[in-house]
Design a protein around this motif. Structure first.
Motif, PDB file in Angstrom:
ATOM      1  N   UNK A  98      11.088   8.884  -3.244  1.00 48.41           N
ATOM      2  CA  UNK A  98      11.374   7.868  -2.228  1.00 48.41           C
ATOM      3  C   UNK A  98      10.265   7.911  -1.182  1.00 48.41           C
ATOM      4  N   UNK A  99       9.502   6.833  -1.133  1.00 48.04           N
ATOM      5  CA  UNK A  99       8.371   6.711  -0.210  1.00 48.04           C
ATOM      6  C   UNK A  99       8.840   6.016   1.059  1.00 48.04           C
ATOM      7  N   UNK A 100       9.056   6.808   2.102  1.00 44.51           N
ATOM      8  CA  UNK A 100       9.443   6.271   3.409  1.00 44.51           C
ATOM      9  C   UNK A 100       8.438   6.764   4.451  1.00 44.51           C
ATOM     10  N   UNK A 101       7.160   6.696   4.065  1.00 49.98           N
ATOM     11  CA  UNK A 101       6.106   7.351   4.837  1.00 49.98           C
ATOM     12  C   UNK A 101       5.575   6.522   5.999  1.00 49.98           C
ATOM     13  N   UNK A 102       6.033   5.278   6.142  1.00 52.42           N
ATOM     14  CA  UNK A 102       5.423   4.418   7.163  1.00 52.42           C
ATOM     15  C   UNK A 102       5.685   4.924   8.580  1.00 52.42           C
ATOM     16  N   UNK A 103       6.917   5.359   8.841  1.00 53.96           N
ATOM     17  CA  UNK A 103       7.237   5.802  10.197  1.00 53.96           C
ATOM     18  C   UNK A 103       8.541   6.581  10.173  1.00 53.96           C
ATOM     19  N   UNK A 104       8.927   7.100  11.348  1.00 53.02           N
ATOM     20  CA  UNK A 104      10.132   7.936  11.389  1.00 53.02           C
ATOM     21  C   UNK A 104      10.748   7.954  12.774  1.00 53.02           C
ATOM     22  N   UNK A 105      12.067   8.075  12.786  1.00 51.94           N
ATOM     23  CA  UNK A 105      12.850   8.335  13.994  1.00 51.94           C
ATOM     24  C   UNK A 105      14.015   9.205  13.556  1.00 51.94           C
ATOM     25  N   UNK A 129       6.464  15.582  11.553  1.00 53.44           N
ATOM     26  CA  UNK A 129       7.205  15.377  12.794  1.00 53.44           C
ATOM     27  C   UNK A 129       7.398  13.912  13.178  1.00 53.44           C
ATOM     28  N   UNK A 130       8.285  13.728  14.150  1.00 51.39           N
ATOM     29  CA  UNK A 130       8.469  12.446  14.823  1.00 51.39           C
ATOM     30  C   UNK A 130       7.608  12.514  16.081  1.00 51.39           C
ATOM     31  N   UNK A 131       6.534  11.770  16.117  1.00 51.48           N
ATOM     32  CA  UNK A 131       5.559  11.883  17.199  1.00 51.48           C
ATOM     33  C   UNK A 131       5.998  11.160  18.470  1.00 51.48           C
ATOM     34  N   UNK A 132       5.261  11.409  19.534  1.00 54.70           N
ATOM     35  CA  UNK A 132       5.431  10.731  20.830  1.00 54.70           C
ATOM     36  C   UNK A 132       6.815  10.964  21.431  1.00 54.70           C
ATOM     37  N   UNK A 161       1.900  17.422  16.635  1.00 58.85           N
ATOM     38  CA  UNK A 161       2.785  17.597  17.779  1.00 58.85           C
ATOM     39  C   UNK A 161       4.250  17.662  17.354  1.00 58.85           C
ATOM     40  N   UNK A 162       4.901  18.782  17.652  1.00 57.04           N
ATOM     41  CA  UNK A 162       6.319  18.927  17.363  1.00 57.04           C
ATOM     42  C   UNK A 162       6.646  19.531  16.023  1.00 57.04           C
ATOM     43  N   UNK A 199       7.627  10.779   7.612  1.00 55.88           N
ATOM     44  CA  UNK A 199       7.074  11.300   8.866  1.00 55.88           C
ATOM     45  C   UNK A 199       6.649  10.116   9.721  1.00 55.88           C
ATOM     46  N   UNK A 200       6.228  10.390  10.942  1.00 58.95           N
ATOM     47  CA  UNK A 200       5.684   9.330  11.781  1.00 58.95           C
ATOM     48  C   UNK A 200       4.376   8.815  11.204  1.00 58.95           C
TER      49      UNK A 200
END
Length: 216
Positions: A98-105, A129-132, A161-162, A199-200
């Motif tokens: 499962x490719x969910x690599x675009x972003x994360x929260x 990590x979830x960045x920012x 970061x994180x 990931x983010x």
């Protein structure tokens, strides 16, 4: 020409509203869904894996159709769009990736893991990590660790970061080196397994995924 019901509103959700998401399950990379729309039950099938967030978006869209007095034809929404790196599933040599690599929260991680838990086979995640997150970074990644703890194993890409705060109890391997991480993932997978990559955006987790797919 269609005339909408301007000034009116409709609700959607799992327990309240005119359009309710009642149940869903997965079969052969398809999603079978039950909606209750204004008291009527509809059984729909989508030709991709869709998690709860996607299915609630469909419920919201059905509400919009109703408010615009546009006919709802369940046979026309079988095909949900496949957007690159947005929860796209494919089977590679018997392994469901499962490719969910675009972003994360946190919420999107929660929905992704929730979906994995409804699938058969051993369940793994390769995460960054979830960045920012600023001053909330430690707490965010402690919460993420709790979410990931439901799985059979977790691989962590460090160096961001994180990432040092991602410490799930089911950690298998962690590294700042994408190639070493990919090799570890590959060595643990076998046909019948499910693995999520997420990931983010700044982490570029797709580079790890590409190596794993290449080497499986």
């Amino acid at each position: 020409e269609y005339v909408g019901n301007y000034g009116e509103s409709m609700g959607f959700g799992k327990t309240n509203g005119e359009c309710k998401l009642k149940d869903w399950k997965y079969f052969n990379l398809e999603t079978q869904v039950v909606y209750e729309i204004s008291g009527e039950t509809y059984y729909l099938r989508f030709d991709k894996l869709a998690h709860e967030g996607h299915l609630l978006n469909v419920a919201a869209s059905i509400c919009v159709l109703n408010l615009l007095n546009l006919p709802f034809d369940p046979t026309r929404i079988i095909h949900l769009p496949r957007i690159p790196q947005r929860f796209n599933a494919k089977i590679v040599k018997g392994i469901l990736i499962i490719d969910d690599t675009y972003n994360a929260s946190l919420l999107s991680f929660e929905k992704a893991v929730q979906t994995l838990m409804l699938l058969s086979g051993r369940k793994f995640a390769v995460v960054g990590p979830i960045l920012e997150q600023g001053k909330y970074s430690k707490q965010t990644h402690e919460n993420l660790s709790d979410i990931l703890s439901e799985l059979d194993g977790v691989f962590v890409l460090d160096g961001f970061e994180g990432s040092e705060h991602i410490k799930p109890k089911n950690l298998v391997f962690r590294s700042t080196d994408r190639e070493k991480l990919a090799k570890s993932v590959m060595s643990h997978l076998k046909p019948g397994d499910v693995v999520l990559f997420k990931a983010s955006r700044g982490v570029e987790m797709e580079k790890v995924l590409e190596k794993v797919v290449e080497w499986i």
